[in-house]
Design a protein around this motif. Structure first.
Motif, PDB file in Angstrom:
ATOM      1  N   LYS A  73       3.239   6.424   2.337  1.00  0.00           N
ATOM      2  CA  LYS A  73       2.849   5.828   3.611  1.00  0.00           C
ATOM      3  C   LYS A  73       1.382   5.402   3.595  1.00  0.00           C
ATOM      4  O   LYS A  73       0.580   5.910   2.817  1.00  0.00           O
ATOM      5  CB  LYS A  73       3.096   6.819   4.751  1.00  0.00           C
ATOM      6  CG  LYS A  73       4.551   7.256   4.872  1.00  0.00           C
ATOM      7  CD  LYS A  73       4.721   8.328   5.923  1.00  0.00           C
ATOM      8  CE  LYS A  73       6.148   8.863   5.943  1.00  0.00           C
ATOM      9  NZ  LYS A  73       6.318   9.959   6.928  1.00  0.00           N
ATOM     10  N   CYS A  74       1.057   4.457   4.484  1.00  0.00           N
ATOM     11  CA  CYS A  74      -0.320   3.997   4.623  1.00  0.00           C
ATOM     12  C   CYS A  74      -0.578   3.661   6.090  1.00  0.00           C
ATOM     13  O   CYS A  74       0.318   3.764   6.930  1.00  0.00           O
ATOM     14  CB  CYS A  74      -0.587   2.792   3.722  1.00  0.00           C
ATOM     15  SG  CYS A  74       0.463   1.369   4.085  1.00  0.00           S
ATOM     16  N   ASP A  75      -1.812   3.261   6.396  1.00  0.00           N
ATOM     17  CA  ASP A  75      -2.189   3.017   7.790  1.00  0.00           C
ATOM     18  C   ASP A  75      -1.612   1.729   8.353  1.00  0.00           C
ATOM     19  O   ASP A  75      -1.401   1.605   9.562  1.00  0.00           O
ATOM     20  CB  ASP A  75      -3.715   2.995   7.928  1.00  0.00           C
ATOM     21  CG  ASP A  75      -4.330   4.364   7.676  1.00  0.00           C
ATOM     22  OD1 ASP A  75      -3.618   5.367   7.879  1.00  0.00           O
ATOM     23  OD2 ASP A  75      -5.505   4.422   7.270  1.00  0.00           O
ATOM     24  N   ASN A  76      -1.378   0.736   7.500  1.00  0.00           N
ATOM     25  CA  ASN A  76      -0.747  -0.502   7.952  1.00  0.00           C
ATOM     26  C   ASN A  76      -0.069  -1.170   6.766  1.00  0.00           C
ATOM     27  O   ASN A  76      -0.370  -0.866   5.620  1.00  0.00           O
ATOM     28  CB  ASN A  76      -1.760  -1.447   8.611  1.00  0.00           C
ATOM     29  CG  ASN A  76      -2.948  -1.725   7.717  1.00  0.00           C
ATOM     30  OD1 ASN A  76      -2.808  -2.356   6.669  1.00  0.00           O
ATOM     31  ND2 ASN A  76      -4.127  -1.262   8.116  1.00  0.00           N
ATOM     32  N   GLY A  77       0.857  -2.062   7.079  1.00  0.00           N
ATOM     33  CA  GLY A  77       1.626  -2.710   6.023  1.00  0.00           C
ATOM     34  C   GLY A  77       3.011  -3.044   6.530  1.00  0.00           C
ATOM     35  O   GLY A  77       3.168  -3.556   7.643  1.00  0.00           O
ATOM     36  N   ILE A  78       4.036  -2.722   5.753  1.00  0.00           N
ATOM     37  CA  ILE A  78       5.417  -2.994   6.148  1.00  0.00           C
ATOM     38  C   ILE A  78       5.934  -1.831   6.999  1.00  0.00           C
ATOM     39  O   ILE A  78       5.780  -0.666   6.620  1.00  0.00           O
ATOM     40  CB  ILE A  78       6.299  -3.184   4.901  1.00  0.00           C
ATOM     41  CG1 ILE A  78       5.827  -4.418   4.125  1.00  0.00           C
ATOM     42  CG2 ILE A  78       7.764  -3.341   5.293  1.00  0.00           C
ATOM     43  CD1 ILE A  78       6.547  -4.637   2.821  1.00  0.00           C
ATOM     44  N   PRO A  79       6.538  -2.123   8.159  1.00  0.00           N
ATOM     45  CA  PRO A  79       7.022  -1.051   9.036  1.00  0.00           C
ATOM     46  C   PRO A  79       8.047  -0.151   8.339  1.00  0.00           C
ATOM     47  O   PRO A  79       8.922  -0.627   7.611  1.00  0.00           O
ATOM     48  CB  PRO A  79       7.667  -1.810  10.201  1.00  0.00           C
ATOM     49  CG  PRO A  79       7.013  -3.149  10.194  1.00  0.00           C
ATOM     50  CD  PRO A  79       6.739  -3.460   8.755  1.00  0.00           C
ATOM     51  N   VAL A  99       4.425   1.269   5.084  1.00  0.00           N
ATOM     52  CA  VAL A  99       4.439   1.377   3.627  1.00  0.00           C
ATOM     53  C   VAL A  99       3.662   0.191   3.075  1.00  0.00           C
ATOM     54  O   VAL A  99       3.723  -0.914   3.627  1.00  0.00           O
ATOM     55  CB  VAL A  99       5.889   1.373   3.087  1.00  0.00           C
ATOM     56  CG1 VAL A  99       5.907   1.327   1.569  1.00  0.00           C
ATOM     57  CG2 VAL A  99       6.641   2.600   3.592  1.00  0.00           C
ATOM     58  N   GLU A 100       2.940   0.401   1.990  1.00  0.00           N
ATOM     59  CA  GLU A 100       2.135  -0.675   1.413  1.00  0.00           C
ATOM     60  C   GLU A 100       3.004  -1.854   0.983  1.00  0.00           C
ATOM     61  O   GLU A 100       4.107  -1.684   0.468  1.00  0.00           O
ATOM     62  CB  GLU A 100       1.351  -0.152   0.207  1.00  0.00           C
ATOM     63  CG  GLU A 100       0.240   0.823   0.570  1.00  0.00           C
ATOM     64  CD  GLU A 100      -0.539   1.283  -0.652  1.00  0.00           C
ATOM     65  OE1 GLU A 100      -0.197   0.836  -1.763  1.00  0.00           O
ATOM     66  OE2 GLU A 100      -1.477   2.076  -0.486  1.00  0.00           O
ATOM     67  N   GLU A 101       2.484  -3.062   1.190  1.00  0.00           N
ATOM     68  CA  GLU A 101       3.201  -4.293   0.868  1.00  0.00           C
ATOM     69  C   GLU A 101       3.630  -4.339  -0.596  1.00  0.00           C
ATOM     70  O   GLU A 101       4.761  -4.709  -0.916  1.00  0.00           O
ATOM     71  CB  GLU A 101       2.306  -5.496   1.186  1.00  0.00           C
ATOM     72  CG  GLU A 101       2.878  -6.843   0.796  1.00  0.00           C
ATOM     73  CD  GLU A 101       3.870  -7.392   1.798  1.00  0.00           C
ATOM     74  OE1 GLU A 101       4.788  -8.122   1.376  1.00  0.00           O
ATOM     75  OE2 GLU A 101       3.728  -7.083   2.991  1.00  0.00           O
TER      76      GLU A 101
END
Length: 248
Positions: A73-79, A99-101
């Protein structure tokens, strides 16, 4: 404050609180009745399912199963959609995870979910069902199975409401296991019978009727929940006015 005035205020408070309690009980009952009415409508719609052809889910539905995998997981990217987001009939935006792009295609090796696909929770909780409405890429997380259909043969909305019907929910829970947390194994879920009318138009009519019943339930819940909040606020207002000497 004179004793007579104190008694008058207490009597006025008792009368006001009794009226508010009656209103709260009535509203609570209406709230419960709206849920019962909704469930009755859905059950009635599917009461004729025995007249429809049936086959195992696995013969009519494609399963995309990413259980057992935990994406980074990450702070922003793909839902990222997990079982925590899937409720009974809808997808809740919270908790919002990503999740990271650059990890998407590497991660989604078992197939890609599409708008309209049906999401099914296999445990904690068991058998929550909703349709994916998010355009663009999404990652499906743990405790979820994505169900895809040949849309010329089975309407995804019909599949969603079939899975949510009291009849099919009972079928699913009858195959559940677990002492504390109920869950169902994929191999058992795939053997659950899916009753489907041959007419895609009829399937869509069934789904539309269920959606309308669900929308009515949501609106009634909103109205009655708002009324309960108003009753609670009014009770507090009456108390404040009484202590301020403003109660007539």
């Amino acid at each position: 404050m004179p004793l007579d005035e104190q008694k008058r205020i207490v009597a006025a408070l008792d009368e006001a609180f009794a009226a508010l309690d009656r209103a709260r009980i009535l509203t609570d009952g209406n709230l419960s009745n709206s849920q019962a009415l909704y469930e009755s409508v859905i059950e009635n719609i599917f009461s004729v399912r025995s007249t429809w052809p049936s086959e195992d889910l696995s013969k009519r539905v494609r399963f995309l199963d990413y259980r057992g995998k935990t994406p980074p997981k990450c702070d922003n990217g793909i839902p990222l959609i997990t079982a925590k987001n899937v409720r009974l009939g809808f997808i809740k935006t919270e908790p919002e995870e990503f999740v990271e792009e650059n990890a998407y295609e590497k991660w989604m090796t078992r197939g890609f979910p599409e708008v309209g696909d049906v999401l099914f929770t296999t445990e904690a909780p068991l058998a929550n069902v909703a349709q994916l409405q998010t355009p663009g890429k999404v990652v499906i997380g743990q405790r979820l199975i994505t169900m895809q259909t040949d849309r010329d043969e089975i309407d995804p909305g019909f599949l969603k409401w079939s899975l949510l019907s009291p009849q099919m929910q009972a079928d699913i829970h009858s195959q559940a296991t677990g002492a504390t947390v109920l869950g169902i194994k994929a191999k058992l879920l795939k053997k659950i019978s899916l009753h489907v009318p041959a007419s895609i138009e009829l399937q869509k009519e069934v789904a539309f009727g269920c959606e309308r019943a669900f929308a009515n339930k949501v609106e009634l819940e909103r109205l009655y929940t708002s009324k309960l909040k108003d009753i609670s606020a009014l009770r507090q207002s009456v108390l404040e006015r009484a202590f301020a000497g403003e109660l007539n």
